[in-house]
Design an enzyme around this catalytic site. Structure first.
Site, mmCIF file in Angstrom:
data_model
loop_
_atom_site.group_PDB
_atom_site.id
_atom_site.type_symbol
_atom_site.label_atom_id
_atom_site.label_comp_id
_atom_site.label_asym_id
_atom_site.label_seq_id
_atom_site.Cartn_x
_atom_site.Cartn_y
_atom_site.Cartn_z
ATOM 1 N N LYS A 4 0.831 -1.201 0.000
ATOM 2 C CA LYS A 4 0.000 0.000 0.000
ATOM 3 C C LYS A 4 0.874 1.264 0.000
ATOM 4 O O LYS A 4 2.108 1.170 0.082
ATOM 5 C CB LYS A 4 -0.955 -0.084 1.193
ATOM 6 C CG LYS A 4 -1.848 -1.353 1.076
ATOM 7 C CD LYS A 4 -3.144 -1.268 1.844
ATOM 8 C CE LYS A 4 -3.006 -1.628 3.277
ATOM 9 N NZ LYS A 4 -4.334 -1.804 3.948
ATOM 10 N N TYR A 44 -12.181 -2.271 -2.589
ATOM 11 C CA TYR A 44 -12.619 -2.270 -1.195
ATOM 12 C C TYR A 44 -14.145 -2.239 -1.069
ATOM 13 O O TYR A 44 -14.674 -1.797 -0.041
ATOM 14 C CB TYR A 44 -12.002 -1.092 -0.446
ATOM 15 C CG TYR A 44 -10.572 -1.363 0.019
ATOM 16 C CD1 TYR A 44 -10.259 -2.511 0.741
ATOM 17 C CD2 TYR A 44 -9.551 -0.452 -0.240
ATOM 18 C CE1 TYR A 44 -8.967 -2.767 1.183
ATOM 19 C CE2 TYR A 44 -8.247 -0.698 0.207
ATOM 20 C CZ TYR A 44 -7.969 -1.860 0.918
ATOM 21 O OH TYR A 44 -6.691 -2.110 1.359
ATOM 22 N N PHE A 52 -14.444 3.379 8.596
ATOM 23 C CA PHE A 52 -13.110 3.709 8.096
ATOM 24 C C PHE A 52 -13.048 3.764 6.569
ATOM 25 O O PHE A 52 -11.984 4.001 5.999
ATOM 26 C CB PHE A 52 -12.072 2.705 8.627
ATOM 27 C CG PHE A 52 -12.378 1.257 8.305
ATOM 28 C CD1 PHE A 52 -11.988 0.684 7.101
ATOM 29 C CD2 PHE A 52 -13.072 0.470 9.223
ATOM 30 C CE1 PHE A 52 -12.268 -0.642 6.811
ATOM 31 C CE2 PHE A 52 -13.356 -0.867 8.943
ATOM 32 C CZ PHE A 52 -12.957 -1.428 7.735
ATOM 33 N N ASN A 107 -1.060 0.118 7.393
ATOM 34 C CA ASN A 107 -0.548 -1.221 7.734
ATOM 35 C C ASN A 107 0.166 -1.902 6.567
ATOM 36 O O ASN A 107 0.301 -3.116 6.544
ATOM 37 C CB ASN A 107 -1.673 -2.089 8.303
ATOM 38 C CG ASN A 107 -2.799 -2.302 7.314
ATOM 39 O OD1 ASN A 107 -2.762 -1.787 6.198
ATOM 40 N ND2 ASN A 107 -3.791 -3.072 7.702
ATOM 41 N N HIS A 110 -2.007 -5.222 1.825
ATOM 42 C CA HIS A 110 -3.309 -5.884 1.774
ATOM 43 C C HIS A 110 -3.081 -7.282 1.230
ATOM 44 O O HIS A 110 -2.391 -7.443 0.227
ATOM 45 C CB HIS A 110 -4.283 -5.138 0.862
ATOM 46 C CG HIS A 110 -5.514 -5.946 0.588
ATOM 47 N ND1 HIS A 110 -6.576 -5.970 1.458
ATOM 48 C CD2 HIS A 110 -5.806 -6.809 -0.414
ATOM 49 C CE1 HIS A 110 -7.488 -6.818 0.977
ATOM 50 N NE2 HIS A 110 -7.045 -7.328 -0.154
ATOM 51 N N GLU A 121 -10.213 -9.979 -6.568
ATOM 52 C CA GLU A 121 -9.275 -8.843 -6.536
ATOM 53 C C GLU A 121 -8.266 -8.863 -7.692
ATOM 54 O O GLU A 121 -7.945 -7.806 -8.250
ATOM 55 C CB GLU A 121 -8.523 -8.838 -5.196
ATOM 56 C CG GLU A 121 -9.444 -8.476 -4.036
ATOM 57 C CD GLU A 121 -8.861 -8.803 -2.662
ATOM 58 O OE1 GLU A 121 -7.695 -9.241 -2.579
ATOM 59 O OE2 GLU A 121 -9.585 -8.622 -1.667
HETATM 60 P P1 CMP Z 1 -6.679 -4.286 4.507
HETATM 61 O O1 CMP Z 1 -6.194 -5.665 4.779
HETATM 62 O O2 CMP Z 1 -6.193 -3.601 3.292
HETATM 63 O O3 CMP Z 1 -8.284 -4.304 4.485
HETATM 64 C C1 CMP Z 1 -9.044 -3.176 4.809
HETATM 65 C C2 CMP Z 1 -8.213 -2.053 5.369
HETATM 66 O O4 CMP Z 1 -8.933 -1.057 6.084
HETATM 67 C C3 CMP Z 1 -7.251 -2.612 6.408
HETATM 68 O O5 CMP Z 1 -6.265 -3.380 5.760
HETATM 69 C C4 CMP Z 1 -6.795 -1.339 7.092
HETATM 70 O O6 CMP Z 1 -5.798 -0.679 6.323
HETATM 71 C C5 CMP Z 1 -8.044 -0.452 7.020
HETATM 72 N N1 CMP Z 1 -8.741 -0.307 8.300
HETATM 73 C C6 CMP Z 1 -8.841 0.825 8.996
HETATM 74 N N2 CMP Z 1 -9.578 0.645 10.110
HETATM 75 C C7 CMP Z 1 -9.960 -0.655 10.114
HETATM 76 C C8 CMP Z 1 -10.724 -1.454 10.998
HETATM 77 N N3 CMP Z 1 -11.273 -0.962 12.113
HETATM 78 N N4 CMP Z 1 -10.916 -2.773 10.705
HETATM 79 C C9 CMP Z 1 -10.370 -3.294 9.563
HETATM 80 N N5 CMP Z 1 -9.642 -2.579 8.679
HETATM 81 C C10 CMP Z 1 -9.428 -1.263 8.950
#
Ligand code: CMP
Length: 142
Positions: A4, A44, A52, A107, A110, A121
């Site tokens: 990301k 997404y 979020f 984070n 993904h 995806e």
């Molecule tokens: P990802 O695995 O890309 O899937 C959804 C993304 O939303 C997650 O990683 C985080 O970057 C973001 N995110 C932010 N807040 C939350 C949350 N409370 N729960 C899950 N994903 C979140």
């Protein structure tokens, strides 16, 4: 999987790709792109309506990402273990998020959570002809 925007702007692309290769997974497609909001929303879609969601779209479109397709036995489970828990604060040290992330908003990675989500995806980022076919030289040792 996606590296990301934070992974790209923090120059963790090489470190992350090394972990995938070192583990023994085979990279069969790879591309750097800047997501537009249409493609980000498609990727997404499952999170639409969550608190979020808007900040997630802003983040994922803020800088380039690297989209990667990997192959290998149990690769979804293995990648998710390498990546670690969604929240970097809770992810185990030794995992990518555990080593490079301190929270849930940024984070780095993904990873598809099932074959079904991978099948949804991957076509967002790659045409079928862009998925490469080759053998790792060490395939008999993995
Ligand atoms: P990802 O695995 O890309 O899937 C959804 C993304 O939303 C997650 O990683 C985080 O970057 C973001 N995110 C932010 N807040 C939350 C949350 N409370 N729960 C899950 N994903 C979140």
């Amino acid at each position: 999987m996606l590296i990301k925007p934070d992974g790209v702007v923090r120059s963790k692309v090489g470190a992350i790709i090394s972990r995938i290769e070192d583990k023994g997974l085979k990279i069969v497609a790879l591309r750097m792109i800047k997501l537009d909001s249409e493609r980000a929303e498609r990727h997404y879609a499952i999170h639409k309506g969550k608190p979020f969601y808007d900040s997630l779209l802003k983040y994922i479109t803020s800088a380039p990402i690297v989209a990667i397709v990997v192959e290998g036995n149990n690769c979804i489970e293995i990648v998710r273990k390498l990546v670690g828990a969604t929240n970097g604060a809770k992810a185990e040290p030794g995992t990518i998020r555990g080593d490079y992330s301190t929270g849930i908003d940024f984070n780095l990675i993904h990873a598809s959570d099932s074959e079904e989500s991978a099948n949804y995806e991957i076509p967002i980022f790659f045409e079928e002809k862009e998925i490469m076919s080759y053998e790792r030289a060490d395939k008999d040792w993995l």
